[in-house]
Design an enzyme around this catalytic site. Structure first.
Site, PDB file in Angstrom:
ATOM      1  N   CYS A  97       0.825  -1.218   0.000  1.00 31.02           N
ATOM      2  CA  CYS A  97       0.000   0.000   0.000  1.00 31.02           C
ATOM      3  C   CYS A  97       0.860   1.268   0.000  1.00 31.02           C
ATOM      4  O   CYS A  97       1.455   1.589  -1.013  1.00 31.02           O
ATOM      5  CB  CYS A  97      -0.995  -0.044   1.147  1.00 31.02           C
ATOM      6  SG  CYS A  97      -2.409   1.030   0.836  1.00 31.02           S
ATOM      7  N   HIS A 199      -3.542  -5.520   2.177  1.00 34.60           N
ATOM      8  CA  HIS A 199      -3.264  -5.685   3.602  1.00 34.60           C
ATOM      9  C   HIS A 199      -3.921  -6.990   4.049  1.00 34.60           C
ATOM     10  O   HIS A 199      -4.368  -7.781   3.251  1.00 34.60           O
ATOM     11  CB  HIS A 199      -3.887  -4.543   4.416  1.00 34.60           C
ATOM     12  CG  HIS A 199      -3.314  -3.199   4.152  1.00 34.60           C
ATOM     13  ND1 HIS A 199      -2.101  -2.808   4.645  1.00 34.60           N
ATOM     14  CD2 HIS A 199      -3.806  -2.133   3.491  1.00 34.60           C
ATOM     15  CE1 HIS A 199      -1.876  -1.548   4.295  1.00 34.60           C
ATOM     16  NE2 HIS A 199      -2.891  -1.114   3.589  1.00 34.60           N
TER      17      HIS A 199
HETATM   18  N1  GLN Z   1      -1.931   6.870   2.307  1.00 35.66           N
HETATM   19  C1  GLN Z   1      -2.091   6.039   1.172  1.00 35.66           C
HETATM   20  C2  GLN Z   1      -3.462   6.134   0.537  1.00 35.66           C
HETATM   21  O1  GLN Z   1      -4.442   6.362   1.196  1.00 35.66           O
HETATM   22  C3  GLN Z   1      -1.763   4.595   1.557  1.00 35.66           C
HETATM   23  C4  GLN Z   1      -2.704   4.008   2.557  1.00 35.66           C
HETATM   24  C5  GLN Z   1      -2.314   2.643   3.021  1.00 35.66           C
HETATM   25  O2  GLN Z   1      -1.124   2.306   3.169  1.00 35.66           O
HETATM   26  N2  GLN Z   1      -3.322   1.836   3.381  1.00 35.66           N
HETATM   27  O3  GLN Z   1      -3.593   5.973  -0.643  1.00 35.66           O
END
Ligand code: GLN
Length: 248
Positions: A97, A199
């Site tokens: 992510c 995740h």
């Molecule tokens: N901040 C990033 C987004 O919202 C990644 C979020 C995350 O790692 N879940 O796109």
């Protein structure tokens, strides 16, 4: 096995660890221990340089925009050279992510552009549209794995990631949003460098993929000894079902 020890470098575990992404490290580490394969886990935080020779598997988890901002400049300054050299040597590099986004060329939020390390040929833009949230399953095509092998997990991102020409996705979306909610692509893979939005954490629900990463890091062409994966299989089935997909 060309290498007998899994040497994990965990980047910014204090900042980049949403959805308990450190569970991925626990899975990698335990699956080695259960096989009597030596393993070490070393945290590499802000201000610390990354030595390309020190690790054969480097991991960067997910983070909120604010945490990503904090790590991004350091990633360029102190770790990019080591990361690029490690990737060129065939080390495994995994970003989840926010980590995935920072492995691309940039992450753009309105007027602001956060530079990434450019290990993967992707660009990410923060959308004003809804966050892409939910259970997700993707069909992969990885060397040495059955075609279409499923990865299941959970995604939550505001960023939309675009593969540049020639870049390969990690998999195709079977259920969920993936890179941008419309392309049908999820993640990106360039050799042993992998980025994904999944995740879960990812590896407890997809132990076969944990083994793929370990085998790649150890250059274990013949694969790894089998483990009793009854519990892990059940976790995989549950994650697939949560995404509304029949488990493989
Ligand atoms: N901040 C990033 C987004 O919202 C990644 C979020 C995350 O790692 N879940 O796109």
């Amino acid at each position: 096995m060309a290498e007998t020890k899994l040497r994990i470098g965990a980047l910014y575990p204090d900042q980049m660890n949403i959805y308990a992404d450190r569970g991925n490290i626990a899975v990698l580490s335990n699956r080695c221990k259960w096989r009597n394969i030596e393993v070490s886990v070393t945290s590499v935080g802000i201000g610390e340089a990354l030595d390309s020779e020190q690790f054969n598997l480097i991991y960067l988890g997910g983070g909120q925009d604010e945490d990503q901002r904090r790590c991004a400049a350091d990633l360029i300054e102190n770790k990019r050279a080591g990361l690029v050299a490690a990737a060129e040597n065939g080390s495994v590099v995994v970003g989840v992510c926010g980590g995935y986004q920072l492995f691309g060329h940039w992450y753009e939020l309105g007027e602001e552009r956060i530079a990434g390390v450019g290990l993967l040929d992707v660009e990410t833009t923060r959308s004003n549209g809804p966050r892409l949230i939910g259970n997700v399953a993707i069909a992969t095509a990885l060397p040495g794995c059955p075609d279409g092998a499923l990865l299941a997990g959970f995604e939550n991102h505001g960023g939309r990631t675009r593969l540049l020409e020639g870049a390969q996705p990690l998999g195709s979306v079977v259920s969920g949003h993936g890179n941008d909610g419309s392309s049908g692509n999820e993640g990106c893979r360039a050799g042993n460098v992998i980025g994904t939005y999944l995740h879960g954490p990812l590896l407890p629900a997809n132990s076969w993929f944990a083994d793929w990463l370990i085998a790649a890091a150890l250059r274990a062409g013949d694969g790894l000894p089998q483990l009793d994966d009854d519990l892990e299989e059940r976790a995989h089935v549950a994650a697939c079902r949560a995404a509304g997909v029949k488990p493989d």
